[in-house]
Motif scaffolding. Structure first.
Motif, PDB file in Angstrom:
ATOM      1  N   SER A  20       7.838   6.308   6.838  1.00  0.00           N
ATOM      2  CA  SER A  20       7.888   4.998   6.201  1.00  0.00           C
ATOM      3  C   SER A  20       8.993   4.916   5.158  1.00  0.00           C
ATOM      4  CB  SER A  20       6.537   4.681   5.551  1.00  0.00           C
ATOM      5  OG  SER A  20       6.298   5.530   4.436  1.00  0.00           O
ATOM      6  N   ASN A  21       9.535   6.070   4.760  1.00  0.00           N
ATOM      7  CA  ASN A  21      10.635   6.123   3.803  1.00  0.00           C
ATOM      8  C   ASN A  21      11.919   6.646   4.452  1.00  0.00           C
ATOM      9  OD1 ASN A  21       9.531   5.495   0.895  1.00  0.00           O
ATOM     10  ND2 ASN A  21       7.949   6.709   1.924  1.00  0.00           N
ATOM     11  N   ARG A  57       3.634  10.288   8.542  1.00  0.00           N
ATOM     12  CA  ARG A  57       3.735   8.836   8.479  1.00  0.00           C
ATOM     13  C   ARG A  57       4.331   8.368   7.156  1.00  0.00           C
ATOM     14  NH1 ARG A  57      -1.207   9.273  11.310  1.00  0.00           N
ATOM     15  NH2 ARG A  57      -2.401   9.207   9.379  1.00  0.00           N
ATOM     16  N   HIS A  58       3.977   9.056   6.078  1.00  0.00           N
ATOM     17  CA  HIS A  58       4.524   8.691   4.779  1.00  0.00           C
ATOM     18  C   HIS A  58       6.039   8.892   4.743  1.00  0.00           C
ATOM     19  CE1 HIS A  58       4.923   8.324   0.433  1.00  0.00           C
ATOM     20  NE2 HIS A  58       5.540   9.494   0.416  1.00  0.00           N
ATOM     21  N   ASP A  69      -5.218   3.321   8.679  1.00  0.00           N
ATOM     22  CA  ASP A  69      -3.937   4.004   8.542  1.00  0.00           C
ATOM     23  C   ASP A  69      -3.913   5.272   9.381  1.00  0.00           C
ATOM     24  OD1 ASP A  69      -2.432   6.247   6.538  1.00  0.00           O
ATOM     25  OD2 ASP A  69      -1.341   4.421   7.034  1.00  0.00           O
ATOM     26  N   PHE A 113       3.632  10.580  -2.328  1.00  0.00           N
ATOM     27  CA  PHE A 113       2.604  10.785  -1.310  1.00  0.00           C
ATOM     28  C   PHE A 113       1.231  10.919  -1.967  1.00  0.00           C
ATOM     29  CE2 PHE A 113      -0.003  13.846   1.167  1.00  0.00           C
ATOM     30  CZ  PHE A 113      -0.222  13.049   2.267  1.00  0.00           C
ATOM     31  N   TYR A 164       4.181  -0.190   8.685  1.00  0.00           N
ATOM     32  CA  TYR A 164       4.764   0.311   7.454  1.00  0.00           C
ATOM     33  C   TYR A 164       5.932  -0.560   7.029  1.00  0.00           C
ATOM     34  CZ  TYR A 164       2.186   4.465   8.808  1.00  0.00           C
ATOM     35  OH  TYR A 164       1.218   5.329   9.184  1.00  0.00           O
TER      36      TYR A 164
END
Length: 834
Positions: free
Chosen positions: A759-760, A755-756, A694, A831, A701
């Motif tokens: 991805s949303n 990145r989190h 990751d 997260f 994702y």
């Protein structure tokens, strides 16, 4: 000056200007000048004096050229921001466009075109048409650039009134060279940025500029142009394709004297033309190199350091393409004491490039002198240059002796650089191992502190353990200081070196190998842990199996990988006489946003501490483009910037006493405790490996918005940095949000959170800071909103030591802010929970 006194002084200025507006008394012009100077000085330091607009316009009815210039400066500054006031200037500017004085006509036309108010475009058409036909060259010069300004405001009106056609006529027929240059500049920009026209029309317009009549007309008058205009003309000529070789020779004969010009920009532009015209004629192309060499070397030794560097960059490009042609001129690239560091560094690269069998001794002798330079950076570069020359197979015997002499200088940075180069030399010339190892063995490991140098020394200790009697004992000292070693690169090399020594000298190294594997398995760095686990499992399969994998028979390295591909170098050559040559990168690599990557905040962006002292209106004003190299780095490179933290768990060393070896007892199975440890480690490694992939960005994702919320976000919102900054300055803070992260330890760098959020469906505009405080600017867009609205802007500040985060939310539609706050909180809370 406080606000009250400022208002009083502005009121006083207004009264004086109004009183002088219609006065014809002697000396009134001098009084107006003083008042105008005061107004302009206030405007220059940022004081708003737009309230004096009417009075300044009324006082503009004068024949004094100085007053006219100051009035035009004032009007141009405030007209664009105050379109209603700009309308007051139209009458007097149009009147001045018909003044008897050509200077006033030109200044008035320039000011009229500089208003940049779209509603006033209709008032520009007539004065521009008259200006292009004016008898005075200055007015026509201003009018040519005015057409370009009109095109940027209203392209359709510019083309409908056939202004580009008028510029084309002036380009071929105008007697004033500056008018021709301005027409060329305007047409190039217009044809490059043409909108609302078919591709065929745009191509035809661009081809017109590159037609033979236009090119020959410009070349025949090139001596009449200014230096700036000559560069413009030469740049366009470099794009022209001659019909045959005779035409190429005719053009080069015309431009021959441009190579002797005193201006470096003109010389480089002319060189680009020569190289372009002969690119398909190999013999002539080589003669061009010989011809342009003298002008370039002359420019290198004259002018400022900045000019020297720019010319050297272009010369360096040519040297890389044809080093043989410059091999006899190597003394021109010797460093001067007064040269700045960046010039010296480039000269060292050129000395490396031109080195061959005939000049290697002289060049290496010169470079060896630089190794004792007080400038540490140049000393390092000179040692690297000597090593690069040695790797080119030129007089290796003498160069190896020089490199080994560097180790006797007893300077840490010299020793460090030399060790790295000796390692590369041994990889290419194994036959020199006896002489090199004899000297390297005398180097004290305590004086080697740099990670790359340590890695090189450790590699040599492991690779040539037979020739270095003390090798196991030196490595044992490194193993004992494992915890103090910050570099993962060194720890990785230690594992490999100790394992190699075990294959060669097992009785002396078996305990050391157990200690190294034990420390490696307990290491917090993923790569180190995985390598130790790999070696342990290989040894369980048998010493012979492990040796075939870890220490196979090696062949000498023939060629080291070049840092740039030939395709990249060719593209840089095609962009000769541009910043691409100075940056040593094709233009798309520093102009294309997709190649540059996401925007990051620099360290100077003013990351604020968490708590109640955070300002309410902090603008992301220092957004800077920077290449996101995170995905291009190896795992060890990325983790080296994060201090390794021990988790407190320790592995007992594997029992290596029973492993098969030529001089060891028969192999026995490992203890149950070791087996269980390896099993648990495998599970941990598998879990960590997912996180590791990751981190490298290998996972795809599943982009989705949480389904339980009413607000849906757009999949790919588009918002450029300038628009983000403008919205951030205009919008008020709708809501604030305080939250404590559940897993702050999972945020060693900004990348995991970025990145989190992505991805949303929450995109990042900028990020930066230093641990433990990181700052982010995010944005998202409502799914059903138009492309230019419905945006949510977020400033998020996170303290990774406490997990506390604070966000400020701004929204185009404030009524949607609560729904977005709820959604953003849910995304942030998730997260680190997986």
């Amino acid at each position: 000056m406080n606000a009250d006194s400022r208002k009083g002084e502005l009121a006083d200025l207004k009264a004086q200007l109004r009183q002088l507006a219609g006065s014809r008394q002697p000396g009134v012009e001098d009084i107006k000048r003083e008042l105008y100077k005061k107004v302009i000085s206030y405007m220059t330091i940022g004081i708003d004096v737009s309230s004096l607009f009417s009075e300044m316009v009324m006082c503009s009815a004068t024949s004094d050229l100085v007053l006219k210039k100051m009035c035009y400066l004032y009007v141009g500054n405030y007209a664009r921001g105050h379109p209603d006031l700009a309308l007051l200037t139209i009458n007097f500017l149009q009147k001045d466009c018909h003044d008897d004085d050509p200077m006033i006509r030109g200044l008035a036309l320039r000011s009229l075109c500089s208003l940049r108010v779209k509603n006033l475009v209709e008032y520009l058409i007539g004065p521009l048409r008259s200006g292009l036909k004016d008898a005075n060259g200055y007015v026509r010069t201003v009018a040519a650039m005015g057409v370009l300004k009109l095109y940027h405001i209203a392209p359709s009106q510019c083309t409908d009134n056939e202004f580009p056609a008028m510029l084309r006529a002036l380009l071929l027929n105008d007697p004033d060279a500056q008018v021709v240059a301005n027409c060329l500049c305007a047409l190039q920009e217009i044809y490059t940025a043409e909108v609302n026209v078919s591709p065929e029309t745009a191509a035809r317009d661009r081809e017109h500029l590159l037609s033979k009549p236009v090119i020959y007309s410009l070349l025949n008058r090139i001596k009449d142009f200014t230096e700036w205009a000559q560069c413009l003309v030469l740049d366009m000529v470099s794009k022209y394709v001659p019909s045959d070789s005779d035409e190429s020779f005719d053009m080069m004969n015309i431009l021959e004297d441009r190579l002797q010009h005193t201006n470096s920009a003109v010389v480089l532009a002319a060189i680009k033309v020569f190289l372009h015209l002969t690119i398909s004629m190999a013999d002539i192309h080589q003669q061009v190199y010989e011809r342009i060499k003298a002008p370039l070397l002359t420019l290198v030794n004259s002018g400022s350091a900045e000019q020297t560097y720019a010319v050297l960059s272009h010369l360096h490009l040519l040297v890389l393409r044809a080093p043989v042609l410059f091999s006899n001129d190597y003394k021109h690239f010797y460093c001067r004491y007064s040269d700045p560091t960046y010039v010296k560094k480039l000269k060292l690269e050129m000395l490396t490039a031109v080195a061959n069998e005939t000049n290697t001794y002289e060049i290496v002798t010169e470079l060896s002198e630089y190794a004792a330079n007080v400038d540490v950076a140049i000393a390092r570069e000179s040692i690297r240059a000597v090593g690069k020359i040695a790797l080119q197979q030129y007089d290796v015997n003498a160069i190896v002796d020089r490199l080994l002499q560097f180790l006797e200088m007893e300077k840490d940075y010299v020793t460090a650089e030399t060790l790295v180069l000796v390692k590369d030399l041994l990889r290419k010339y194994p036959q020199w191992s006896h002489d090199c190892i004899a000297v390297v063995g005398s180097v004290s490991s305590k004086t080697v502190t740099e990670p790359k140098a340590k890695s090189a020394l450790v590699w040599m200790l492991g690779e040539y353990a037979y020739d270095m009697p003390d090798a196991p004992y030196i490595l044992e000292g490194f193993i004992e200081n494992w915890i103090e070693e910050d570099s993962a690169q060194v720890r990785l090399e230690l594992l490999t070196a100790v394992t190699k020594i075990f294959f060669k000298r097992p009785p002396e190294s078996i305990k050391m190998l157990g200690a190294a594997l034990s420390a490696g398995l307990a290491d917090a760095h993923q790569d180190v842990h995985d390598r130790a686990l790999l070696y342990y499992r290989l040894l369980q399969q048998g010493v012979e199996v492990a040796e075939r994998v870890v220490n196979p028979a090696k062949q000498a390295v023939s060629v080291f990988a070049d840092t740039q591909s030939s395709e990249i170098k060719d593209r840089i050559f095609d962009e000769f006489n541009s910043l691409s040559v100075v940056y040593q990168q094709p233009s798309y690599m520093f102009l294309d946003k997709e190649v540059r990557g996401p925007i990051e905040l620099t360290e100077d962006s003013g990351i604020l501490p968490l708590g109640p002292t955070i300002a309410d209106d902090v603008l992301p004003s220092q957004l800077v483009d920077a290449t996101d190299n995170d995905l291009l780095l190896s795992a060890s490179d990325k983790e080296e910037s994060v201090a390794a933290v021990s988790n407190g768990s320790h592995y007992s060393g594997p029992d290596l006493a029973g492993f098969e070896s030529s001089s060891a007892p028969p192999r026995s199975t490992s203890s149950p405790s070791s087996t269980s440890q390896v099993t648990s480690t495998s599970a941990a490694a598998a879990t960590s490996l997912l996180d590791f992939e990751d981190l490298l960005g290998l996972n795809t994702y599943e982009v989705s918005t949480p389904a339980l919320f009413s607000l849906k976000l757009k999949t790919k919102p588009s918002l450029v940095a300038q628009a983000f900054q403008r919205k951030w300055g205009q919008l008020a803070v709708a809501l604030t949000l305080d939250h404590t992260l559940s897993s702050p330890a999972s945020l060693p760098t900004p990348q995991p959170l970025i990145r989190h959020m992505q991805s949303n469906l929450v995109e990042v505009m900028a990020s930066g800071g230093k641990a433990p405080t990181f700052k982010f600017f995010f944005y998202a867009q409502a799914a059903d909103s138009p492309s230019s609205s419905g945006f949510f802007l977020v400033e998020l500040i996170v303290n990774t030591s406490t997990g506390f985060s604070q966000a400020k939310i701004k929204a185009d539609d404030a009524s949607l802010a609560p729904a977005f706050q709820e959604l953003f909180l849910a995304i942030l809370s998730s997260f680190g929970s997986n």
